[in-house]
Write a protein that holds these residues in place. Structure first.
Motif, mmCIF file in Angstrom:
data_model
loop_
_atom_site.group_PDB
_atom_site.id
_atom_site.type_symbol
_atom_site.label_atom_id
_atom_site.label_comp_id
_atom_site.label_asym_id
_atom_site.label_seq_id
_atom_site.Cartn_x
_atom_site.Cartn_y
_atom_site.Cartn_z
ATOM 1 N N VAL A 191 0.863 -1.183 0.000
ATOM 2 C CA VAL A 191 0.000 0.000 0.000
ATOM 3 C C VAL A 191 0.898 1.231 0.000
ATOM 4 O O VAL A 191 1.844 1.317 0.783
ATOM 5 N N GLN A 192 0.592 2.170 -0.889
ATOM 6 C CA GLN A 192 1.329 3.428 -0.958
ATOM 7 C C GLN A 192 0.407 4.565 -0.535
ATOM 8 O O GLN A 192 -0.666 4.735 -1.105
ATOM 9 N N ILE A 193 0.818 5.313 0.473
ATOM 10 C CA ILE A 193 0.083 6.498 0.895
ATOM 11 C C ILE A 193 0.681 7.680 0.145
ATOM 12 O O ILE A 193 1.880 7.947 0.247
ATOM 13 N N VAL A 194 -0.160 8.372 -0.631
ATOM 14 C CA VAL A 194 0.347 9.435 -1.503
ATOM 15 C C VAL A 194 -0.414 10.729 -1.242
ATOM 16 O O VAL A 194 -1.512 10.740 -0.668
ATOM 17 N N THR A 195 0.189 11.831 -1.681
ATOM 18 C CA THR A 195 -0.470 13.139 -1.605
ATOM 19 C C THR A 195 -1.488 13.259 -2.725
ATOM 20 O O THR A 195 -1.600 12.383 -3.592
ATOM 21 N N SER A 196 -2.241 14.373 -2.726
ATOM 22 C CA SER A 196 -3.215 14.598 -3.790
ATOM 23 C C SER A 196 -2.549 14.731 -5.151
ATOM 24 O O SER A 196 -3.177 14.517 -6.192
ATOM 25 N N LYS A 197 -1.240 15.048 -5.147
ATOM 26 C CA LYS A 197 -0.484 15.157 -6.398
ATOM 27 C C LYS A 197 0.190 13.844 -6.786
ATOM 28 O O LYS A 197 0.892 13.777 -7.792
ATOM 29 N N GLY A 198 -0.012 12.820 -5.967
ATOM 30 C CA GLY A 198 0.568 11.519 -6.271
ATOM 31 C C GLY A 198 1.945 11.286 -5.705
ATOM 32 O O GLY A 198 2.566 10.254 -5.995
#
Length: 324
Positions: A191-198
């Protein structure tokens, strides 16, 4: 024209979901007794230690009950002491033959009854005294105090939410995955937790899969631990989570090599013909971006030479001089 040979890269197949950050240690503070608030000793955002008093409810009524029970206990103890002395007196008289056995048995029964009565009164006093502790509301563990919607003087009951205490540690991401992906869910799923910009914030793995489907969302709950600092994650925060289903070799093409006509992506491929090398326009289906490249799900094969420079001057069938 500069060209780039299409190669296979390991490209992850992902699904994006909105996840909720939850603390494994989060408590709603509600009283176990009712009464008026007399003290609020903390404010929202304060850091508190385990056992620290947060608020106090007026204990006068309960204290009066304890005092009354203590008086009753003293009265029962006096009766017990009298019956104990009377029992000893009747026992001595009975053994000397002055009184009958019946008188002795009556004294014994009175003593036993008064002893049981006193013990019951003592237990009731202890119970009422322990109730006094409920009038001081304490933090169950070290953490951060949340919103405090009540004020001094408010009447509160066991149904009143006074505040919350959250330990912003041991956080988890709660992710609901649609049931049509049930076969793809497994322990250890990346699982990768990313910002709204990816942009990647944290990489983690699934460590819990619910055995049941959530009726309201028709999704399967999976959890992944988070280790980011307080600046990155907060309890109840909504975050974007990418679940990596698998990783497979996929053709990729540089972003600069792609043009769009009517929203449809195209690339120019350097193709060999009887008249030499010409630019051939080819429609492609793009996947996710991988660095500065697009994953290509169809339209290109490994070994194809894609033109990556001067494409704004190209047209289908134009002769080109490829430069690797």
């Amino acid at each position: 024209m500069k060209t780039s040979s299409i190669q296979l890269q390991q490209v992850p197949q992902v699904g994006e979901f909105v996840a909720t950050v939850k603390s494994r240690r989060s408590a709603s503070i509600q009283p176990q007794v009712d009464g008026s608030l007399t003290r609020i000793l903390v404010k929202s955002g304060d850091s508190v230690r385990a056992g620290q008093v947060l608020m106090t409810i007026d204990p006068l009524k309960q204290q009066a009950t304890v005092d009354q029970q203590r008086s009753t206990e003293a009265q029962k103890k006096a009766t017990l002491d009298y019956n104990e002395r009377e029992l000893e007196r009747q026992k001595a008289l009975f053994e000397s033959g002055v009184t009958s056995k019946r008188d002795y048995e009556i004294a014994l029964q009175n003593y036993q009854n008064s002893k049981a009565d006193w013990e019951a009164s003592t237990a009731a006093r202890v119970t009422q005294q322990r109730q006094l502790a409920y009038y001081n509301l304490t933090a169950p563990f070290a953490g951060i105090v949340g919103d405090i919607p009540v004020h001094i003087g408010d009447y509160v009951s066991p149904q009143t939410l006074l505040t919350t205490v959250d330990e912003n540690a041991e956080l988890e991401a709660y992710i609901y995955i649609p049931t049509d992906r049930t076969a793809d869910i497994r322990m250890g799923l990346p699982v990768q937790i990313v910002t709204s910009k990816g942009e990647l914030i944290e990489a983690t793995k699934v460590d819990f899969i619910s055995p049941q489907v959530d009726n309201a969302l028709q999704g399967i709950l999976v959890k992944a631990p988070l280790h980011g600092s307080l600046e990155k994650f907060r309890n109840a925060q909504l975050i974007k989570a990418r679940v990596v289903w698998n990783t497979s070799p996929t053709p990729t093409v540089p972003v600069l090599a792609v043009t769009r006509i009517g929203g449809q992506p195209f690339v120019y491929v350097a193709a060999q013909t009887d008249k030499g090398t010409v630019a051939k326009q080819r429609s492609v289906v793009l996947g996710d971006t991988v660095g500065n490249d697009y994953a290509v799900t169809s339209g290109l094969q490994p070994g194809d030479k894609v033109i990556v420079s001067g494409i704004q001057f190209l047209a289908d069938g134009v002769p080109v001089q490829p430069i690797s």
